[in-house]
Design a protein around this motif. Structure first.
Motif, PDB file in Angstrom:
ATOM      1  N   LEU A 164      -0.922   2.381  10.776  1.00 47.32           N
ATOM      2  CA  LEU A 164      -1.814   3.483  10.429  1.00 47.32           C
ATOM      3  C   LEU A 164      -1.123   4.831  10.588  1.00 47.32           C
ATOM      4  CD1 LEU A 164      -5.065   2.153  12.123  1.00 47.32           C
ATOM      5  CD2 LEU A 164      -4.691   2.416   9.657  1.00 47.32           C
ATOM      6  N   ALA A 176      -9.132   2.611   6.830  1.00 52.17           N
ATOM      7  CA  ALA A 176      -8.515   2.320   5.530  1.00 52.17           C
ATOM      8  C   ALA A 176      -8.480   3.566   4.646  1.00 52.17           C
ATOM      9  CB  ALA A 176      -9.281   1.203   4.829  1.00 52.17           C
ATOM     10  N   SER A 233      -5.054  -2.288   4.563  1.00 56.26           N
ATOM     11  CA  SER A 233      -6.083  -2.075   5.582  1.00 56.26           C
ATOM     12  C   SER A 233      -7.399  -2.727   5.181  1.00 56.26           C
ATOM     13  CB  SER A 233      -6.290  -0.578   5.826  1.00 56.26           C
ATOM     14  OG  SER A 233      -5.099   0.022   6.297  1.00 56.26           O
TER      15      SER A 233
END
Length: 388
Positions: free
Chosen positions: A240, A174, A190
């Motif tokens: 991501l 995150a 996240s």
């Protein structure tokens, strides 16, 4: 001749008692010896039946189920590499750190997914026992807590450790995906995925100490598996990657406008269907004992016929959706998972067509998991071939 004397009753009884009492003592000693021997044999059998500590923990964590976590991550990583290789220098996102960055993100995301899976399995081993779902009538594979090989405290502690490690990795990811405008440098989406994954790992079976909340016992397990072992697991690496390369759009905007994210979403649907099929056959097998434990899975709520029909729909629609995926990408190699269809036929015959039931379905829980893995590996191969 003197007549033969006739012994008195007292004379007759005394010899009889002296003969009987030793026999009785011998009989009691033999019976006691037999009980002691049986106790020793039972203790020996118990010792022989209990695996080593390492094997007990492996059994409790169910590593064979990790394919449901790893396979979607592999597909997401392959799709991300495909996108990166097709992007021109002017259209590429971010600093171009390349495939090494994708590999690092994939390993970290895969570790997070596996630890969540292990935590879920261990907590399930604990909670199903204390709730009474796992007892001597269980028809599935052996459970460590139910067998007495681990205490409830031990399995709950193992689950806590796995989920704590998953949280650490999740916070790291995150932070990588975060920007200066995010929540203290952490990506909000996240953070939500990390928190909800840890919560769901416990809430899937529930915990008597925290009330009656249970995803699996309320019949929502199928939806949970599709969302987290299908969509979230597959979309993790692409998301991501995009975030770490400067794309700050929300997941909804990415789905609408980003080619990588939209293609990953299309691939996640058949993967999620096959992951859900694993839990469907598991619940079909356990439905009779689940009723006694008040575990209201879809197989319990809607019956055997529904569960078998749901399994058929999930498996067959996974193959049908490959054509949607291929059409959206114009890549014929992406239908390569069709080669796994022969491996699906024995599973469909046994589960969907009612060929097997009860403990006979044990092989098909694992068989469906292997089918999903084969499906995903062939999809990864197809994506890699189209990238060359």
């Amino acid at each position: 001749h003197d007549p033969m004397p006739i012994p008195s009753s007292h004379q007759v009884l005394i010899p009889s008692l002296t003969q009987i009492q030793p026999r009785r003592r011998l009989s009691n000693m033999a019976e006691m010896h037999g009980r002691q021997q049986n106790d020793r044999e039972r203790d020996d059998d118990t010792a022989l039946e209990r695996p080593s500590n390492a094997k007990v923990w492996i059994l409790a964590s169910r590593p064979h189920t990790l394919t449901a976590s790893i396979a979607p991550v592999l597909v997401g990583a392959a799709l991300t590499s495909y996108h990166h290789s097709k992007a021109t220098p002017s259209a590429a996102i971010g600093d171009g750190r390349g495939n090494s960055n994708i590999a690092a993100l994939s390993v970290a995301w895969g570790a997070f997914a596996c630890l969540i899976q292990l935590g879920t399995n261990l907590h399930n081993d604990y909670a199903d026992f204390v709730k009474g779902a796992d007892d001597e009538n269980r028809v599935g594979q052996a459970r460590a807590t139910q067998k007495g090989w681990l205490t409830p405290r031990q399995t709950a502690g193992g689950a806590t450790l796995c989920l704590a490690l998953a949280t650490v990795i999740g916070l790291y990811l995150a932070h990588i995906a975060g920007t200066g405008s995010d929540f203290y440098g952490f990506d909000g989406t996240s953070l939500f995925i990390v928190a909800s994954s840890v919560f769901n790992a416990v809430a899937y079976t529930g915990d008597p100490r925290f009330g009656s909340i249970s995803i699996g016992y309320s019949g929502l397990g199928d939806i949970f598996v599709f969302l987290y072992f299908g969509l979230v697991a597959t979309l993790g690496v692409p998301y991501l990657y995009l975030r770490s390369h400067g794309n700050s759009e929300s997941p909804l905007l990415l789905l609408l406008g980003n080619h990588l994210f939209r293609r990953a979403f299309h691939a996640a649907i058949p993967i999620g269907n096959l992951a859900t099929a694993i839990i469907v056959v598991n619940n079909l097998r356990d439905r009779k004992t689940d009723v006694l434990a008040q575990k209201r899975t879809t197989a319990v709520r809607f019956g055997e016929t529904f569960a078998r029909s749901e399994y058929a729909l999930l498996v067959l629609s996974s193959y049908a959706f490959l054509f949607v995926l291929a059409k959206s990408t114009y890549e014929d190699a992406w239908i390569l998972p069709l080669l796994s269809l022969p491996a699906a036929m024995p599973q469909l015959e046994a589960v969907a067509l009612g060929g097997k039931d009860g403990a006979a379905l044990n092989d098909h829980v694992g068989g469906t998991a292997r089918l999903q893995l084969l499906f995903c590996l062939l999809l990864v191969l197809g994506v890699n071939l189209s990238a060359e």
